[in-house]
Design an enzyme around this catalytic site. Structure first.
Site, PDB file in Angstrom:
ATOM      1  CG  LEU A 224     -11.621  52.857  53.478  1.00  0.00           C
ATOM      2  CD1 LEU A 224     -10.970  51.468  53.465  1.00  0.00           C
ATOM      3  CD2 LEU A 224     -11.794  53.398  52.041  1.00  0.00           C
ATOM      4  CG  HIS A 225     -12.400  56.979  55.672  1.00  0.00           C
ATOM      5  ND1 HIS A 225     -11.075  57.323  55.586  1.00  0.00           N
ATOM      6  CD2 HIS A 225     -12.802  56.729  54.395  1.00  0.00           C
ATOM      7  CE1 HIS A 225     -10.693  57.308  54.322  1.00  0.00           C
ATOM      8  NE2 HIS A 225     -11.724  56.949  53.581  1.00  0.00           N
ATOM      9  N   PRO A 226     -13.242  54.745  60.034  1.00  0.00           N
ATOM     10  CG  PRO A 226     -12.102  53.146  61.314  1.00  0.00           C
ATOM     11  CD  PRO A 226     -12.296  53.626  59.899  1.00  0.00           C
ATOM     12  CE  LYS A 228     -11.284  60.959  56.408  1.00  0.00           C
ATOM     13  NZ  LYS A 228     -10.581  62.192  56.848  1.00  0.00           N
TER      14      LYS A 228
END
Ligand code: RIB
Ligand code: CA
Length: 299
Positions: A224-226, A228
């Site tokens: 969901l957070h590429p 990070k």
């Protein structure tokens, strides 16, 4: 054995902390109370019960709490934790929450374990503030409050000044800082030193159901957070500090919480005349030794 109550707004890091607590012989978890924060309280309550059932723990009472802070409304964290507050879909819970609201359930446990109850606070502090308002003898009845919240010498994660839990109910946070019960404040100052990375994910993909679920949850979170590279293990650090206080170095301060204006939710350490043990450094190696031992199921 610490008689423990967990106040929580699951939330992906709350889920990790819950499993750690259930797998720690040092803690006698007497119940869970839920609060709005990462998601609406109906959702965080459903998530808490669903997680406990997924962890094979159906006999632990869960009491639903505040749907809004003492003033205003919660700012939910769908962008961070996913639409339902978690990045995994849990089976529909079998059990329901207790009828008693969270703050009265908390007090019932404080009465039952007079002076011994430790409350681990992993979300906005609204339920705790309500319990303080409801019971003038609160400070004689609760042994310690371990609070994930605040950002004292480091920027916030909601605004440049404020961390999510104190931002969402600064009035409640101030009531907790002033209530006279010893508070261990586990803020972003130390949480940002304990990071989970993509390289750690295979360690969670073990054949134990509960850990595997959390492994899927964290793999989904990173998808969901590429953008990070790492995930702050905020609530697990607060839980580790409850299990083993020596993972933190603290300084006793009075803490002021800003409740108005652009710095709303900011936590300011004033001087040494307070009851708040502000965490300043963390023994990272000791934390991860505890985190992996308890998350993976070894005691
Ligand atoms: O700022 C981090 C805190 O806010 C954690 O408790 C996380 O679950 C969110 O509630
Ligand atoms: Ca939380």
């Amino acid at each position: 054995m610490k008689r423990t109550l967990i106040d929580t707004d699951p939330g992906t890091d709350d889920a990790l902390a819950l499993l750690m607590a259930l797998r720690s012989p040092e803690l006698a978890v007497e119940g869970v109370t839920t609060v709005g924060g990462n998601a609406p309280v109906r959702q965080t309550t459903r998530n808490a019960i669903g997680l406990l059932e997924a962890f094979g723990c159906r006999d632990l009472p869960v009491a639903g709490g505040a749907a809004r802070p003492l003033r205003g409304r919660y700012r939910y964290a769908y962008d961070f934790h996913g639409r339902g507050g978690l990045t995994v879909r849990l089976p529909r819970p079998v059990m329901g929450p207790r009828r008693l609201p969270a703050h009265l359930f908390l007090l019932s446990k404080a009465y039952a374990f007079a002076g011994e109850l430790v409350v681990v606070c992993l979300g906005p502090l609204t339920n705790i503030a309500r319990a303080i308002r409801a019971e003038p003898r609160f400070r004689q009845m609760v042994k310690e409050l371990v609070v994930m919240g605040g950002a004292v010498q480091t920027p916030g994660n909601v605004t440049p000044y404020a961390e999510f839990n104190t931002y969402n109910d600064p009035e409640a946070a101030q009531a907790v800082m002033d209530c006279g019960v010893p508070v261990t404040l586990v803020g972003l100052d130390v949480c940002r030193q304990v990071l989970l990375t993509r390289a750690d994910l295979p360690r969670l993909e073990v054949n134990d159901g509960a850990t595997h679920l959390l492994g899927d949850m964290m793999a989904n979170w990173f998808r969901l957070h590429p953008e990070k590279a790492a995930y702050d293990l905020c609530d697990p650090l607060a839980m580790a500090a409850t299990i083993e206080p020596g993972v933190l170095v603290t300084e006793t301060r009075h803490v002021r919480v800003v409740t108005e204006g652009s710095e709303r939710g900011r936590t300011v350490a004033v001087d040494g005349r307070g009851h708040v043990r502000v965490a300043t450094t963390v023994d990272v190696e000791r934390f991860f030794s505890l985190f992996w031992a308890r998350t993976l199921g070894g005691a």
